[in-house]
Design a protein around this motif. Sequence first.
Motif, PDB file in Angstrom:
ATOM      1  N   ILE A   9       0.836  -1.202   0.000  1.00  0.00           N
ATOM      2  CA  ILE A   9       0.000   0.000   0.000  1.00  0.00           C
ATOM      3  C   ILE A   9       0.868   1.249   0.000  1.00  0.00           C
ATOM      4  CG2 ILE A   9      -1.651   1.339   1.371  1.00  0.00           C
ATOM      5  CD1 ILE A   9      -2.828  -1.413   2.246  1.00  0.00           C
ATOM      6  N   ILE A  10       1.878   1.261   0.854  1.00  0.00           N
ATOM      7  CA  ILE A  10       2.797   2.401   0.901  1.00  0.00           C
ATOM      8  C   ILE A  10       3.475   2.572  -0.456  1.00  0.00           C
ATOM      9  CG2 ILE A  10       4.956   3.255   1.905  1.00  0.00           C
ATOM     10  CD1 ILE A  10       4.036   1.837   4.546  1.00  0.00           C
ATOM     11  N   GLY A  11       3.951   1.468  -1.029  1.00  0.00           N
ATOM     12  CA  GLY A  11       4.621   1.510  -2.323  1.00  0.00           C
ATOM     13  C   GLY A  11       3.720   2.049  -3.424  1.00  0.00           C
ATOM     14  N   GLU A  12       2.471   1.598  -3.459  1.00  0.00           N
ATOM     15  CA  GLU A  12       1.536   2.078  -4.484  1.00  0.00           C
ATOM     16  C   GLU A  12       1.233   3.562  -4.319  1.00  0.00           C
ATOM     17  OE1 GLU A  12      -1.921  -0.418  -4.767  1.00  0.00           O
ATOM     18  OE2 GLU A  12      -0.700  -2.209  -5.098  1.00  0.00           O
ATOM     19  N   ASN A  13       1.122   4.021  -3.086  1.00  0.00           N
ATOM     20  CA  ASN A  13       0.891   5.447  -2.853  1.00  0.00           C
ATOM     21  C   ASN A  13       2.101   6.281  -3.289  1.00  0.00           C
ATOM     22  OD1 ASN A  13      -1.698   5.074  -1.850  1.00  0.00           O
ATOM     23  ND2 ASN A  13      -1.017   4.923   0.268  1.00  0.00           N
ATOM     24  N   LEU A  14       3.299   5.823  -2.946  1.00  0.00           N
ATOM     25  CA  LEU A  14       4.509   6.538  -3.365  1.00  0.00           C
ATOM     26  C   LEU A  14       4.649   6.528  -4.882  1.00  0.00           C
ATOM     27  CD1 LEU A  14       6.990   5.243  -0.626  1.00  0.00           C
ATOM     28  CD2 LEU A  14       6.170   7.601  -0.898  1.00  0.00           C
ATOM     29  N   ALA A  15       4.367   5.398  -5.507  1.00  0.00           N
ATOM     30  CA  ALA A  15       4.451   5.294  -6.969  1.00  0.00           C
ATOM     31  C   ALA A  15       3.426   6.218  -7.630  1.00  0.00           C
ATOM     32  CB  ALA A  15       4.245   3.849  -7.409  1.00  0.00           C
ATOM     33  N   ASN A  46      -0.848  10.436 -24.799  1.00  0.00           N
ATOM     34  CA  ASN A  46      -1.668   9.467 -25.543  1.00  0.00           C
ATOM     35  C   ASN A  46      -1.161   8.029 -25.452  1.00  0.00           C
ATOM     36  OD1 ASN A  46      -3.599  11.347 -26.357  1.00  0.00           O
ATOM     37  ND2 ASN A  46      -2.281  12.024 -28.025  1.00  0.00           N
ATOM     38  N   ILE A  47      -0.375   7.732 -24.446  1.00  0.00           N
ATOM     39  CA  ILE A  47       0.077   6.356 -24.200  1.00  0.00           C
ATOM     40  C   ILE A  47      -0.526   5.902 -22.875  1.00  0.00           C
ATOM     41  CG2 ILE A  47       2.051   4.837 -23.791  1.00  0.00           C
ATOM     42  CD1 ILE A  47       3.740   6.790 -25.444  1.00  0.00           C
ATOM     43  N   ILE A  48      -1.192   4.759 -22.917  1.00  0.00           N
ATOM     44  CA  ILE A  48      -1.714   4.143 -21.702  1.00  0.00           C
ATOM     45  C   ILE A  48      -0.604   3.266 -21.132  1.00  0.00           C
ATOM     46  CG2 ILE A  48      -3.502   2.648 -20.719  1.00  0.00           C
ATOM     47  CD1 ILE A  48      -4.658   5.183 -21.990  1.00  0.00           C
ATOM     48  N   VAL A  49      -0.318   3.442 -19.841  1.00  0.00           N
ATOM     49  CA  VAL A  49       0.759   2.693 -19.194  1.00  0.00           C
ATOM     50  C   VAL A  49       0.162   1.860 -18.062  1.00  0.00           C
ATOM     51  CG1 VAL A  49       3.004   2.833 -18.061  1.00  0.00           C
ATOM     52  CG2 VAL A  49       2.346   4.596 -19.719  1.00  0.00           C
ATOM     53  N   PHE A  50       0.420   0.556 -18.121  1.00  0.00           N
ATOM     54  CA  PHE A  50      -0.008  -0.376 -17.086  1.00  0.00           C
ATOM     55  C   PHE A  50       1.187  -0.596 -16.166  1.00  0.00           C
ATOM     56  CE2 PHE A  50      -2.526  -1.128 -20.869  1.00  0.00           C
ATOM     57  CZ  PHE A  50      -3.819  -1.060 -20.359  1.00  0.00           C
ATOM     58  N   VAL A  51       1.032  -0.234 -14.903  1.00  0.00           N
ATOM     59  CA  VAL A  51       2.161  -0.198 -13.974  1.00  0.00           C
ATOM     60  C   VAL A  51       1.996  -1.254 -12.883  1.00  0.00           C
ATOM     61  CG1 VAL A  51       3.501   1.238 -12.383  1.00  0.00           C
ATOM     62  CG2 VAL A  51       2.390   2.288 -14.382  1.00  0.00           C
ATOM     63  N   GLU A  52       3.004  -2.086 -12.747  1.00  0.00           N
ATOM     64  CA  GLU A  52       3.096  -3.033 -11.631  1.00  0.00           C
ATOM     65  C   GLU A  52       4.053  -2.435 -10.615  1.00  0.00           C
ATOM     66  OE1 GLU A  52       2.615  -6.630  -9.400  1.00  0.00           O
ATOM     67  OE2 GLU A  52       1.414  -5.616 -10.911  1.00  0.00           O
ATOM     68  N   VAL A  53       3.603  -2.318  -9.377  1.00  0.00           N
ATOM     69  CA  VAL A  53       4.416  -1.734  -8.310  1.00  0.00           C
ATOM     70  C   VAL A  53       4.903  -2.842  -7.399  1.00  0.00           C
ATOM     71  CG1 VAL A  53       4.468  -0.111  -6.375  1.00  0.00           C
ATOM     72  CG2 VAL A  53       3.070   0.407  -8.394  1.00  0.00           C
ATOM     73  N   LYS A  54       6.192  -2.831  -7.129  1.00  0.00           N
ATOM     74  CA  LYS A  54       6.780  -3.790  -6.193  1.00  0.00           C
ATOM     75  C   LYS A  54       7.590  -3.016  -5.163  1.00  0.00           C
ATOM     76  CE  LYS A  54       5.237  -7.604  -7.809  1.00  0.00           C
ATOM     77  NZ  LYS A  54       4.296  -8.352  -7.001  1.00  0.00           N
ATOM     78  N   VAL A 101       9.895   0.193  -5.508  1.00  0.00           N
ATOM     79  CA  VAL A 101       9.964   1.138  -4.403  1.00  0.00           C
ATOM     80  C   VAL A 101      10.800   0.487  -3.302  1.00  0.00           C
ATOM     81  CG1 VAL A 101       8.671   2.501  -2.721  1.00  0.00           C
ATOM     82  CG2 VAL A 101       7.687   2.058  -4.985  1.00  0.00           C
ATOM     83  N   PHE A 102      11.917   1.135  -2.988  1.00  0.00           N
ATOM     84  CA  PHE A 102      12.794   0.662  -1.924  1.00  0.00           C
ATOM     85  C   PHE A 102      12.477   1.478  -0.683  1.00  0.00           C
ATOM     86  CE2 PHE A 102      14.901  -0.189  -5.932  1.00  0.00           C
ATOM     87  CZ  PHE A 102      15.321  -1.487  -5.779  1.00  0.00           C
ATOM     88  N   LEU A 103      11.873   0.827   0.295  1.00  0.00           N
ATOM     89  CA  LEU A 103      11.454   1.487   1.530  1.00  0.00           C
ATOM     90  C   LEU A 103      12.617   1.478   2.514  1.00  0.00           C
ATOM     91  CD1 LEU A 103       7.970  -0.247   1.765  1.00  0.00           C
ATOM     92  CD2 LEU A 103       8.453   2.056   0.900  1.00  0.00           C
ATOM     93  N   LYS A 104      13.143   2.650   2.779  1.00  0.00           N
ATOM     94  CA  LYS A 104      14.297   2.795   3.668  1.00  0.00           C
ATOM     95  C   LYS A 104      13.982   3.802   4.768  1.00  0.00           C
ATOM     96  CE  LYS A 104      16.979   0.268   1.034  1.00  0.00           C
ATOM     97  NZ  LYS A 104      17.433  -1.024   1.449  1.00  0.00           N
ATOM     98  N   GLU A 105      14.570   3.589   5.936  1.00  0.00           N
ATOM     99  CA  GLU A 105      14.352   4.513   7.050  1.00  0.00           C
ATOM    100  C   GLU A 105      14.894   5.901   6.747  1.00  0.00           C
ATOM    101  OE1 GLU A 105      15.646   2.989  10.809  1.00  0.00           O
ATOM    102  OE2 GLU A 105      14.633   1.080  10.478  1.00  0.00           O
ATOM    103  N   ASN A 106      15.984   5.963   5.967  1.00  0.00           N
ATOM    104  CA  ASN A 106      16.613   7.252   5.665  1.00  0.00           C
ATOM    105  C   ASN A 106      16.106   7.846   4.339  1.00  0.00           C
ATOM    106  OD1 ASN A 106      17.844   5.317   4.105  1.00  0.00           O
ATOM    107  ND2 ASN A 106      19.919   6.080   4.391  1.00  0.00           N
ATOM    108  N   GLY A 107      14.973   7.397   3.868  1.00  0.00           N
ATOM    109  CA  GLY A 107      14.390   7.926   2.633  1.00  0.00           C
ATOM    110  C   GLY A 107      14.113   6.829   1.629  1.00  0.00           C
ATOM    111  N   ASN A 108      12.986   6.910   0.979  1.00  0.00           N
ATOM    112  CA  ASN A 108      12.592   5.899   0.004  1.00  0.00           C
ATOM    113  C   ASN A 108      13.205   6.210  -1.350  1.00  0.00           C
ATOM    114  OD1 ASN A 108      10.812   4.695   1.941  1.00  0.00           O
ATOM    115  ND2 ASN A 108       9.423   6.390   1.578  1.00  0.00           N
ATOM    116  N   LYS A 109      13.401   5.157  -2.143  1.00  0.00           N
ATOM    117  CA  LYS A 109      13.960   5.323  -3.483  1.00  0.00           C
ATOM    118  C   LYS A 109      13.009   4.648  -4.472  1.00  0.00           C
ATOM    119  CE  LYS A 109      17.770   4.127  -6.469  1.00  0.00           C
ATOM    120  NZ  LYS A 109      18.615   3.012  -6.807  1.00  0.00           N
ATOM    121  N   ILE A 110      12.813   5.305  -5.613  1.00  0.00           N
ATOM    122  CA  ILE A 110      11.950   4.760  -6.661  1.00  0.00           C
ATOM    123  C   ILE A 110      12.768   4.516  -7.911  1.00  0.00           C
ATOM    124  CG2 ILE A 110      10.047   5.329  -8.233  1.00  0.00           C
ATOM    125  CD1 ILE A 110       8.656   6.663  -5.889  1.00  0.00           C
TER     126      ILE A 110
END
Length: 119
Positions: A9-15, A46-54, A101-110
């Motif tokens: 959920i956190i990853g999808e919100n950040l993405a 005009n491009i539809i993008v289907f995104v998988e979040v991990k 999405v890399f969830l880190k205590e010192n800041g997330n990375k996408i």
Amino acid sequence: MNNNRNNGIIGENLASNYLLEKGYSILERNFRTKIGEIDIIVKKSNIIVFVEVKARSNTNYGFPYESVNYKKQQKIIRTAQNYINFKGLTNCQYRFDIIEVFLKENGNKINHIQNAFWT
């Protein structure tokens, strides 16, 4: 709620926020059919993008994109085809992306992987 689902959920919100900042318009989140689910569907130029979040808090079991194997890709493709047919988008361009999405205590990375796989 288990930790993996919470990370998802956190990853999808950040993405989603990342995509909005990059100029994408969000069309759907968590689009579900009997076949499967697509985390985020966006549109840009005009491009539809289907995104998988991990999302992951570590890489002990590999990088997030590695979990989007051939079987998972095929489910996403079939679900996307369902969405295209349902919305009548037969004359559109589309692509499949993965957002790690890399969830880190010192800041997330996408890490946004465009054209991660094809039909």
